[in-house]
Design an enzyme around this catalytic site. Sequence first.
Site, mmCIF file in Angstrom:
data_model
loop_
_atom_site.group_PDB
_atom_site.id
_atom_site.type_symbol
_atom_site.label_atom_id
_atom_site.label_comp_id
_atom_site.label_asym_id
_atom_site.label_seq_id
_atom_site.Cartn_x
_atom_site.Cartn_y
_atom_site.Cartn_z
ATOM 1 N N PHE A 168 0.827 -1.211 0.000
ATOM 2 C CA PHE A 168 0.000 0.000 0.000
ATOM 3 C C PHE A 168 0.862 1.262 0.000
ATOM 4 O O PHE A 168 0.528 2.260 -0.641
ATOM 5 C CB PHE A 168 -0.880 -0.054 1.263
ATOM 6 C CG PHE A 168 -1.406 1.259 1.762
ATOM 7 C CD1 PHE A 168 -2.656 1.729 1.350
ATOM 8 C CD2 PHE A 168 -0.682 2.018 2.669
ATOM 9 C CE1 PHE A 168 -3.158 2.934 1.833
ATOM 10 C CE2 PHE A 168 -1.177 3.217 3.152
ATOM 11 C CZ PHE A 168 -2.412 3.679 2.722
ATOM 12 N N SER A 169 1.965 1.260 0.735
ATOM 13 C CA SER A 169 2.690 2.496 1.069
ATOM 14 C C SER A 169 3.243 3.230 -0.145
ATOM 15 O O SER A 169 3.122 4.452 -0.250
ATOM 16 C CB SER A 169 3.833 2.188 2.040
ATOM 17 O OG SER A 169 3.327 1.674 3.243
ATOM 18 N N ALA A 180 2.975 -6.561 14.419
ATOM 19 C CA ALA A 180 1.647 -5.960 14.240
ATOM 20 C C ALA A 180 0.737 -6.337 15.399
ATOM 21 O O ALA A 180 -0.036 -5.504 15.895
ATOM 22 C CB ALA A 180 1.043 -6.410 12.918
ATOM 23 N N LYS A 205 9.667 -5.560 11.632
ATOM 24 C CA LYS A 205 9.239 -4.562 12.627
ATOM 25 C C LYS A 205 9.954 -4.721 13.967
ATOM 26 O O LYS A 205 10.139 -3.749 14.696
ATOM 27 C CB LYS A 205 7.724 -4.625 12.827
ATOM 28 C CG LYS A 205 6.948 -4.155 11.599
ATOM 29 C CD LYS A 205 5.452 -4.155 11.846
ATOM 30 C CE LYS A 205 4.711 -3.713 10.588
ATOM 31 N NZ LYS A 205 3.263 -3.551 10.816
ATOM 32 N N THR A 265 7.734 -2.894 7.399
ATOM 33 C CA THR A 265 6.656 -3.877 7.401
ATOM 34 C C THR A 265 7.218 -5.278 7.625
ATOM 35 O O THR A 265 8.422 -5.446 7.884
ATOM 36 C CB THR A 265 5.827 -3.773 6.094
ATOM 37 O OG1 THR A 265 4.647 -4.567 6.233
ATOM 38 C CG2 THR A 265 6.626 -4.211 4.875
#
Length: 246
Positions: free
Chosen positions: A17-18, A131, A67, A63
Amino acid sequence: MSKRQFGLLGKDIAYSFSKKYFTDYFNLGNCDACTYENFDVENIDAFPSIITGNPDLKGLNVTIPYKEAVIPYLDKLSKSAAQIEAVNVIRFTRKGKLKGYNSDYYGFMKSIQPLLLVHHKKALVLGTGGAAKAVAFALDRLGLTYTYVSRDALEGMLDYAAITATTFEEYHVVINCTPLGTSPNTAAFPPIPYDYFTVKHIAFDLVYNPEETQFLKKAKANGAVIKNGYEMLVLQAEKAWKIWNK
């Protein structure tokens, strides 16, 4: 005007997405000198060479699966990132130091908050990675208790085989923090008993591609309120931009 480079650190991130989000954002005139690119690496050992090889870098997103692994390479952490023990935003300070932040928890917290009702007191967090840690931190701030679910029966956690109808009577929020179901592997889903979802339940999937994963479809079929991770991603990206521009 000096160049400002940003990017995403991860593995197998062509789908991410980024890059599209920030490239579109920059193209709208928000930063003419800014660029964004993916740093897709097989191993976190490549991180120092990314830093030395890109002198215009001002900030990074992080990501899966780095992380947690990136933390030893950073000079300092924000208070929330230190508590979560996971980083998804790196800011290059004016002194050239690397500081880690976590905007995942903020994005998740703001995204799920409007769905919460009085009976939503306990959550199952599927997964135990970076996450999942950010989600747990957000749940704590929202006043929900939570239990991690992992493939193995570890201390203080449930394993998937242990989830029963009684579990679903106690836990009314279920959050998928694993990559299961992400495109192109859209047939995959966490191995939980979906028949026990009801209209009282929330099923939240951090996956956003596809828009409706098997996890969400199965929960929805039994009446659960569902939400994917797209809004969370937008909110954490907006937060990242603010962090980079401190």
